[in-house]
Write a protein that holds these residues in place. Structure first.
Motif, PDB file in Angstrom:
ATOM      1  N   ILE A  72      45.057  45.161  23.809  1.00 15.05           N
ATOM      2  CA  ILE A  72      43.752  44.812  23.233  1.00 15.05           C
ATOM      3  C   ILE A  72      43.987  43.844  22.068  1.00 15.05           C
ATOM      4  CG2 ILE A  72      41.656  45.697  22.134  1.00 15.05           C
ATOM      5  CD1 ILE A  72      42.351  48.429  23.434  1.00 15.05           C
ATOM      6  N   ILE A  73      43.353  42.678  22.127  1.00 19.76           N
ATOM      7  CA  ILE A  73      43.505  41.650  21.103  1.00 19.76           C
ATOM      8  C   ILE A  73      42.142  41.353  20.495  1.00 19.76           C
ATOM      9  CG2 ILE A  73      44.328  39.312  20.601  1.00 19.76           C
ATOM     10  CD1 ILE A  73      45.892  39.486  23.285  1.00 19.76           C
ATOM     11  N   ASP A  74      42.048  41.431  19.178  1.00 23.88           N
ATOM     12  CA  ASP A  74      40.794  41.152  18.477  1.00 23.88           C
ATOM     13  C   ASP A  74      40.904  39.863  17.670  1.00 23.88           C
ATOM     14  OD1 ASP A  74      39.163  43.361  19.246  1.00 23.88           O
ATOM     15  OD2 ASP A  74      40.393  44.651  17.976  1.00 23.88           O
TER      16      ASP A  74
ATOM     17  N   GLU B 152      42.161  40.567  33.267  1.00 22.37           N
ATOM     18  CA  GLU B 152      41.662  40.121  31.959  1.00 22.37           C
ATOM     19  C   GLU B 152      40.173  40.406  31.837  1.00 22.37           C
ATOM     20  OE1 GLU B 152      42.449  35.992  29.891  1.00 22.37           O
ATOM     21  OE2 GLU B 152      40.636  35.840  31.124  1.00 22.37           O
ATOM     22  N   ASP B 153      39.783  41.011  30.716  1.00 21.61           N
ATOM     23  CA  ASP B 153      38.367  41.220  30.400  1.00 21.61           C
ATOM     24  C   ASP B 153      38.082  40.674  29.015  1.00 21.61           C
ATOM     25  OD1 ASP B 153      37.179  42.701  32.669  1.00 21.61           O
ATOM     26  OD2 ASP B 153      38.713  44.194  32.177  1.00 21.61           O
ATOM     27  N   ILE B 154      36.971  39.951  28.884  1.00 20.60           N
ATOM     28  CA  ILE B 154      36.601  39.326  27.622  1.00 20.60           C
ATOM     29  C   ILE B 154      35.282  39.928  27.143  1.00 20.60           C
ATOM     30  CG2 ILE B 154      36.116  37.144  26.441  1.00 20.60           C
ATOM     31  CD1 ILE B 154      37.599  35.749  28.782  1.00 20.60           C
TER      32      ILE B 154
ATOM     33  N   ILE C 156      39.764  40.587  23.742  1.00 21.11           N
ATOM     34  CA  ILE C 156      40.349  40.363  25.072  1.00 21.11           C
ATOM     35  C   ILE C 156      41.173  41.591  25.414  1.00 21.11           C
ATOM     36  CG2 ILE C 156      41.566  38.718  26.544  1.00 21.11           C
ATOM     37  CD1 ILE C 156      41.161  37.579  23.115  1.00 21.11           C
ATOM     38  N   ILE C 157      40.965  42.125  26.604  1.00 19.21           N
ATOM     39  CA  ILE C 157      41.735  43.282  27.061  1.00 19.21           C
ATOM     40  C   ILE C 157      42.497  42.892  28.319  1.00 19.21           C
ATOM     41  CG2 ILE C 157      41.647  45.670  27.887  1.00 19.21           C
ATOM     42  CD1 ILE C 157      39.151  46.108  26.256  1.00 19.21           C
ATOM     43  N   TYR C 158      43.816  43.061  28.258  1.00 21.59           N
ATOM     44  CA  TYR C 158      44.667  42.812  29.423  1.00 21.59           C
ATOM     45  C   TYR C 158      45.184  44.140  29.947  1.00 21.59           C
ATOM     46  CZ  TYR C 158      44.645  37.875  28.167  1.00 21.59           C
ATOM     47  OH  TYR C 158      44.253  36.593  27.896  1.00 21.59           O
ATOM     48  N   ARG C 159      45.058  44.324  31.260  1.00 17.50           N
ATOM     49  CA  ARG C 159      45.572  45.534  31.922  1.00 17.50           C
ATOM     50  C   ARG C 159      46.629  45.094  32.923  1.00 17.50           C
ATOM     51  NH1 ARG C 159      40.015  46.212  31.436  1.00 17.50           N
ATOM     52  NH2 ARG C 159      39.410  47.951  30.051  1.00 17.50           N
TER      53      ARG C 159
ATOM     54  N   ILE D 298      52.357  37.384  20.232  1.00 14.27           N
ATOM     55  CA  ILE D 298      52.170  38.837  20.234  1.00 14.27           C
ATOM     56  C   ILE D 298      53.503  39.478  20.556  1.00 14.27           C
ATOM     57  CG2 ILE D 298      51.000  40.772  21.358  1.00 14.27           C
ATOM     58  CD1 ILE D 298      48.741  38.662  21.975  1.00 14.27           C
ATOM     59  N   ASN D 299      53.999  40.274  19.634  1.00 15.37           N
ATOM     60  CA  ASN D 299      55.272  40.966  19.786  1.00 15.37           C
ATOM     61  C   ASN D 299      54.990  42.370  20.326  1.00 15.37           C
ATOM     62  OD1 ASN D 299      57.766  42.161  19.590  1.00 15.37           O
ATOM     63  ND2 ASN D 299      58.039  41.772  17.410  1.00 15.37           N
ATOM     64  N   LEU D 300      55.329  42.606  21.587  1.00 14.63           N
ATOM     65  CA  LEU D 300      55.028  43.896  22.209  1.00 14.63           C
ATOM     66  C   LEU D 300      55.862  45.032  21.626  1.00 14.63           C
ATOM     67  CD1 LEU D 300      54.698  42.764  25.934  1.00 14.63           C
ATOM     68  CD2 LEU D 300      52.880  43.149  24.274  1.00 14.63           C
TER      69      LEU D 300
END
Length: 388
Positions: free
Chosen positions: A48-50, A89-91, A121-124, A160-162
Motif C-alpha cells: 500500500i503506497i500513499d 493494481e488498484d488506484i 495505490i495498492i499492489y497485490r 520503495i525498500n521492501l
C-alpha cells in the motif's frame, strides 16, 4: 558610449527574460510521497503506497487529466532487474472524506487552489515468493497537468525498500586514513524519499558511534531522502539553457541544457551571465572558481544524470535543504559532531554544513581519499575517529 548602451540593453534584456521565466504560467502541483506499508491479505502480499498532490497556487485550480503507474523490480546485489512478476493494481483517491476506487481509469480530477488530493495505490502480488526475489521497487508515475499554463507531462520516480523495516546486522568497514585518524564507512540500504533523514542516520549509527567521533554524510544521499531530485522530462529547457551550457567543461553538471535550466530556474539568467563574464575575466589573471562563488552552492551541488547511484542515475539531484538544522538534530541525539559534505575522487572536499565549525579543518584533511567511495558502495555515512 555605444559600448555602454549595448551593455545596458543586454542587462535590460536579461532582466526581462528572468521576469518572464519566473512569472510565466506554470503548474504549481507537487507530488508528495507520504508512506508505504506491506501486509499479507487473502494469501497475497499486499503493498500500500500513499501519496498526495498539493496545489500551491493561491488563485488557480489545476486539473490532473491522467495518472499512470509503472513498477520496476530489482534485487539489491548489483541492482539486478527482475521481470515477469504478476501483480494486480488498484488506484484510489480520497474525495470529501470518502475513498473512491478508480477501477484503473483515472478521471479528470480538479485540484482547487491551496488544496490537496490524496492518492492510494495498492499492489497485490500473486507470487508469494516475490519478496525473496526482489528487494526494491522503483515506482514510476506519469501524470498530466492541465490548466491556465496549457498542458504538461510529468514523470516522478519513488524508491520503495521492501526490507526497509527489517532489522539486519550492521556493516561497518574500517578504512585507515593516516597515522592519526581512521574512517569507518557504514553500509546502508539504497535510500529514498520515504526515509526520514534524521531518523535514518540515527538508526544506522546507534551502537556504532563513540565519543569524539565526527559523523559525515554525503550531500546527494541527504538530498535524495529529502526528495530533492527531478526527472529531466519535467524541465522545460529554453534557448538560454542551450546556449549557456556550452561554456562549461563536458563533464560538468551544467554542460547540459537540463542541468543548466535547473540552475536558471533557481537563480536566473542574469546572475548566471554576470558570473560567467566575471569568471572569465578572473581566469585571465589565473584565478579560478569565481563563477561558483558568485552563483552560490546551488550551482556546485547539482548532480546531472549518471552522477548518482542506480536508479537515481536517470535523475538530476539538487543540493540538500536545511543542512545545518539536520546536523544539529543528529548531533543532539548522538552527542557527537555531524557534518554534511561533498567529496569526490579527485581530492575535492567541501563541508556544506556542520554542527561545530571547529571540525571543518579536520574533515578537509581527512576526507581527501573519499572513504565513502564514489560508486555503488552504499556507504554514504562515514565516521572520522581519532586513533587511540
Amino acid at each position: 558610449m555605444l559600448f555602454i548602451n549595448i551593455l545596458l540593453f543586454l542587462l535590460f534584456f536579461l532582466i526581462l527574460s528572468d521576469l518572464y521565466i519566473k512569472n510565466s504560467p506554470k503548474s504549481k502541483l507537487d507530488l508528495v510521497p507520504i508512506n508505504y506499508k506491506i501486509k499479507k491479505k487473502d494469501g497475497l502480499n499486499e503493498l500500500i503506497i500513499d501519496l498526495k498532490i498539493t496545489n500551491k497556487s493561491k488563485t488557480k485550480e489545476t486539473m490532473v487529466t491522467n495518472m499512470n503507474f509503472e513498477l520496476d523490480f530489482f534485487k539489491s546485489k548489483g541492482n539486478e532487474y527482475c521481470q515477469n512478476l504478476n501483480y494486480q493494481e488498484d488506484i484510489y483517491i480520497y474525495e470529501n472524506n470518502k475513498i473512491k476506487n478508480l477501477n484503473n481509469y483515472w478521471p479528470t480530477t480538479i485540484i482547487k487552489s491551496n488544496a490537496e488530493l490524496f492518492v492510494r495505490i495498492i499492489y497485490r502480488f500473486s507470487n508469494n515468493n516475490f519478496r525473496k526475489k526482489i528487494k526494491y521497487l522503483w515506482l514510476k508515475i506519469y501524470w498530466e497537468n492541465y490548466g491556465h499554463f496549457g498542458i504538461s507531462t510529468n514523470n516522478d520516480c519513488l524508491l520503495i525498500n521492501l526490507d526497509g523495516q527489517k532489522q539486519r546486522p550492521k556493516e561497518v568497514f574500517e578504512i585507515p586514513i593516516n597515522n592519526k585518524y581512521n574512517a569507518f564507512a557504514i553500509k546502508t540500504d539504497l535510500l529514498g524519499c520515504f526515509d526520514n533523514p534524521v531518523n535514518t542516520v540515527i538508526k544506522y549509527c546507534n551502537g556504532i558511534v563513540e565519543k569524539n567521533d565526527i559523523l559525515t554524510i554525503g550531500e546527494s544521499p541527504l538530498a535524495i531522502m529529502q526528495n530533492r531530485y527531478i526527472s529531466p522530462q519535467n524541465l522545460d529547457y529554453s534557448l538560454f539553457s542551450k546556449a549557456l551550457c556550452y561554456f562549461f567543461h563536458p563533464t560538468s553538471s551544467l554542460a547540459t541544457a537540463c542541468g543548466m535550466q535547473l540552475l536558471i530556474n533557481r537563480i536566473g539568467v542574469t546572475r548566471i551571465t554576470f558570473a560567467l563574464i566575471v569568471g572569465f575575466l578572473f581566469k585571465l589573471v589565473g584565478i579560478k572558481g569565481m563563477f561558483y562563488r558568485l552563483t552560490g552552492s546551488e550551482s556546485s551541488l547539482i548532480d546531472d544524470i549518471s552522477g548518482t547511484v542506480t536508479p537515481y542515475d536517470k535523475s538530476i539531484v539538487m543540493g540538500p535543504l536545511n543542512a545545518e538544522l539536520f546536523c544539529r538534530e543528529v548531533s543532539n541525539y548522538l552527542n557527537i559532531d555531524v557534518a554534511v559534505v561533498d567529496v569526490n575522487d579527485l581530492g575535492g572536499v567541501k563541508v556544506l554544513a556542520s554542527s561545530n565549525k571547529k571540525v571543518n579543518k579536520i574533515l578537509k584533511r581527512n576526507l581527501i581519499s573519499n572513504p565513502a567511495g564514489n560508486g555503488d558502495e552504499k556507504t554514504p555515512i562515514v565516521l572520522i575517529r581519532e586513533k587511540k
